[in-house]
Write an enzyme that holds these catalytic residues in place. Structure first.
Site, PDB file in Angstrom:
ATOM      1  N   HIS A   1       1.856 -25.571   4.834  1.00  0.00           N
ATOM      2  CA  HIS A   1       2.558 -24.340   4.429  1.00  0.00           C
ATOM      3  C   HIS A   1       1.650 -23.120   4.660  1.00  0.00           C
ATOM      4  O   HIS A   1       2.100 -22.079   5.140  1.00  0.00           O
ATOM      5  CB  HIS A   1       2.902 -24.363   2.936  1.00  0.00           C
ATOM      6  CG  HIS A   1       3.894 -25.399   2.521  1.00  0.00           C
ATOM      7  ND1 HIS A   1       3.588 -26.403   1.638  1.00  0.00           N
ATOM      8  CD2 HIS A   1       5.207 -25.571   2.844  1.00  0.00           C
ATOM      9  CE1 HIS A   1       4.662 -27.153   1.426  1.00  0.00           C
ATOM     10  NE2 HIS A   1       5.660 -26.675   2.142  1.00  0.00           N
TER      11      HIS A   1
ATOM     12  N   TYR B   1       4.944 -26.302  -3.892  1.00  0.00           N
ATOM     13  CA  TYR B   1       3.876 -27.311  -3.926  1.00  0.00           C
ATOM     14  C   TYR B   1       3.083 -27.197  -2.626  1.00  0.00           C
ATOM     15  O   TYR B   1       2.933 -28.142  -1.852  1.00  0.00           O
ATOM     16  CB  TYR B   1       4.430 -28.722  -4.153  1.00  0.00           C
ATOM     17  CG  TYR B   1       3.448 -29.555  -4.961  1.00  0.00           C
ATOM     18  CD1 TYR B   1       3.223 -29.270  -6.311  1.00  0.00           C
ATOM     19  CD2 TYR B   1       2.711 -30.564  -4.375  1.00  0.00           C
ATOM     20  CE1 TYR B   1       2.295 -29.993  -7.049  1.00  0.00           C
ATOM     21  CE2 TYR B   1       1.780 -31.290  -5.106  1.00  0.00           C
ATOM     22  CZ  TYR B   1       1.588 -30.995  -6.446  1.00  0.00           C
ATOM     23  OH  TYR B   1       0.668 -31.697  -7.172  1.00  0.00           O
TER      24      TYR B   1
HETATM   25  P1  PAJ Z   1       9.240 -27.456   2.757  1.00  0.00           P
HETATM   26  O1  PAJ Z   1       9.329 -28.926   2.934  1.00  0.00           O
HETATM   27  O2  PAJ Z   1       8.538 -26.896   1.577  1.00  0.00           O
HETATM   28  O3  PAJ Z   1       8.597 -26.871   4.063  1.00  0.00           O
HETATM   29  C1  PAJ Z   1       8.477 -25.478   4.237  1.00  0.00           C
HETATM   30  C2  PAJ Z   1       8.014 -25.230   5.663  1.00  0.00           C
HETATM   31  O4  PAJ Z   1       6.713 -25.821   5.852  1.00  0.00           O
HETATM   32  C3  PAJ Z   1       8.935 -25.882   6.717  1.00  0.00           C
HETATM   33  O5  PAJ Z   1       9.133 -24.978   7.777  1.00  0.00           O
HETATM   34  C4  PAJ Z   1       8.154 -27.103   7.139  1.00  0.00           C
HETATM   35  O6  PAJ Z   1       8.451 -27.534   8.455  1.00  0.00           O
HETATM   36  C5  PAJ Z   1       6.727 -26.593   7.030  1.00  0.00           C
HETATM   37  N1  PAJ Z   1       5.766 -27.711   6.941  1.00  0.00           N
HETATM   38  C6  PAJ Z   1       5.844 -28.787   6.127  1.00  0.00           C
HETATM   39  N2  PAJ Z   1       4.812 -29.630   6.359  1.00  0.00           N
HETATM   40  C7  PAJ Z   1       4.069 -29.070   7.346  1.00  0.00           C
HETATM   41  C8  PAJ Z   1       2.882 -29.458   8.050  1.00  0.00           C
HETATM   42  N3  PAJ Z   1       2.241 -30.587   7.782  1.00  0.00           N
HETATM   43  N4  PAJ Z   1       2.399 -28.620   9.015  1.00  0.00           N
HETATM   44  C9  PAJ Z   1       3.052 -27.452   9.297  1.00  0.00           C
HETATM   45  N5  PAJ Z   1       4.167 -27.041   8.672  1.00  0.00           N
HETATM   46  C10 PAJ Z   1       4.681 -27.833   7.719  1.00  0.00           C
HETATM   47  O7  PAJ Z   1      11.426 -27.391   4.815  1.00  0.00           O
HETATM   48  C11 PAJ Z   1      11.684 -27.003   3.673  1.00  0.00           C
HETATM   49  O8  PAJ Z   1      10.734 -26.837   2.702  1.00  0.00           O
HETATM   50  C12 PAJ Z   1      13.103 -26.657   3.227  1.00  0.00           C
HETATM   51  O9  PAJ Z   1      14.014 -27.474   3.901  1.00  0.00           O
HETATM   52  C13 PAJ Z   1      13.471 -25.160   3.433  1.00  0.00           C
HETATM   53  C14 PAJ Z   1      13.432 -24.754   4.906  1.00  0.00           C
HETATM   54  C15 PAJ Z   1      12.535 -24.265   2.616  1.00  0.00           C
HETATM   55  C16 PAJ Z   1      14.911 -24.928   2.934  1.00  0.00           C
HETATM   56  O10 PAJ Z   1      15.049 -25.302   1.608  1.00  0.00           O
END
Ligand code: PAJ
Length: 265
Positions: free
Chosen positions: A21, A16
Site C-alpha cells: 500500500h 491495515y
Molecule cells: P486493498 O486490498 O486494501 O488494496 C488496496 C490497493 O493496494 C489495491 O490497489 C491493491 O492492488 C494494492 N496492493 C495490495 N497488495 C499489494 C502489494 N503487495 N504490492 C502492491 N500493491 C498492493 O484492493 C482493495 O483494497 C479494494 O478492493 C479496494 C480497491 C480499496 C476497493 O474496496
C-alpha cells in the site's frame, strides 16, 4: 484543489496498510499535487461467510503510516455514510468479472466497482493508483473508467513482495508460520512457469500442471484456480506466443491468497 488548478492523486485501500500500500501512496505523492488515501473495508464486496467481520483493522496505525508517507487527506467513511439503509445502485461489468476471482467470488467485483465509482465521485481525483497484485481488479477498473467516461488516469503499480517472494497482503496476518511457509507455493509456481517458458515449453496446460503440482505439494493448500490468459480480456490462452497473464488463487487452510505475473515467451 481543483479550483486552484492542482492535481489530485488517489489511493483507495481497505486499510491495515503494508509496504505494498505504501508504495502506491509514495507513487501518488510523486504524481499529484495533493494526495488522498481512503481506508474503507467495503461491506458489499464481501459475500456472507467471507472475512468482512474479521478483516484486520488498525485505523490509528494506518493514519500515522499514511501521514508519514505523504497523504494530505485520509478519507475514512463509515458503512452508513456510503450505504444508507435505502441504498440501491450497483455497478456491474458484463464480461471481465466472469473469469479468475469472479468465478469463486461472484459478487466481489460488483462490490469493488460500486465502491470505487462512489469514491471517484467523492474524491474527484485526476489520477488513481491500483496494484497489479489485484490484476483483475485493475483491468476491471480501467474498463469501468473508460465505459463510464471518468476523466481519471488509472495507474498500475508493481506488486511488492516479502524477501522470500510472498506477495504482501493484509490477509497475510491470518497465516501461522507453517501456513506462511506453504503460502510460498504461489510465488514458486509463478517462477517455475517463467522458467519452463524460457526453455521453450509454451503449452499452458503443461505449465498449469507444473504449478498445480507445486501447490499440491505444500501442506494445507487448496487450489481455487490457476489460469493463463490474455492480460486485457482475461480469456484463457492455450499456446503462449505473446505476453500472457498467469494468475492463481490458493486457499491455505482458510486464508485465500492470490498472486500473478506476466509471462514473456
Ligand atoms: P486493498 O486490498 O486494501 O488494496 C488496496 C490497493 O493496494 C489495491 O490497489 C491493491 O492492488 C494494492 N496492493 C495490495 N497488495 C499489494 C502489494 N503487495 N504490492 C502492491 N500493491 C498492493 O484492493 C482493495 O483494497 C479494494 O478492493 C479496494 C480497491 C480499496 C476497493 O474496496
Amino acid at each position: 484543489m481543483r479550483r486552484l488548478d492542482k492535481t489530485i492523486a488517489f489511493v483507495p485501500t481497505m486499510g491495515y496498510l503494508h509496504e505494498g500500500h505504501l508504495s502506491l501512496i509514495k507513487k501518488g505523492r510523486e504524481i499529484g499535487d495533493s494526495l488522498v488515501v481512503s481506508i474503507f473495508v467495503n461491506p458489499v464486496q464481501f459475500a456472507p461467510g467471507e472475512d468482512f467481520e474479521n478483516y484486520p483493522r488498525d485505523l490509528q496505525r494506518d493514519l500515522d503510516l499514511a501521514r508519514k508517507n505523504g497523504a494530505d487527506v485520509v478519507f475514512t467513511p463509515d458503512d452508513k455514510e456510503l450505504y444508507s439503509n435505502d441504498y440501491q445502485t450497483y455497478v456491474n461489468l458484463k464480461e471481465l468479472p466472469n473469469h479468475l476471482c469472479g468465478i469463486s467470488r461472484p459478487i466481489f467485483f460488483s462490490g469493488v466497482v460500486t465502491v470505487v465509482t462512489k469514491l471517484f465521485n467523492i474524491v474527484k481525483p485526476h489520477f488513481a493508483i491500483f496494484g497489479q497484485k489485484d490484476y483483475q481488479q485493475l483491468v476491471i477498473i480501467r474498463q469501468m473508467v473508460c465505459d463510464l467516461n471518468f476523466d481519471i488516469e488509472i495507474i498500475g503499480a508493481e506488486t511488492l513482495r516479502e524477501h522470500d517472494g510472498l506477495a504482501m497482503s493484509s490477509r497475510n496476518v491470518y497465516l501461522t508460520s507453517g501456513q506462511r511457509n506453504s503460502a510460498l507455493c504461489l510465488y514458486k509456481s509463478l517462477q517455475k512457469a517463467q522458467a519452463l517458458l524460457s526453455i521453450g515449453i509454451n503449452d499452458s496446460e503443461k505449465i498449469i500442471d507444473s504449478a498445480s503440482e507445486i501447490i499440491k505439494s505444500g501442506t494445507n493448500t487448496e487450489i481455487d484456480y490457476i489460469a493463463i490468459c490474455d492480460p486485457k480480456t482475461l480469456i484463457d490462452i492455450k499456446k503462449i506466443d505473446r505476453q500472457v497473464l498467469m494468475a492463481l488463487a490458493v486457499k491455505v487452510v482458510k486464508t485465500r491468497l492470490i498472486d500473478n505475473t506476466i509471462l514473456n515467451p
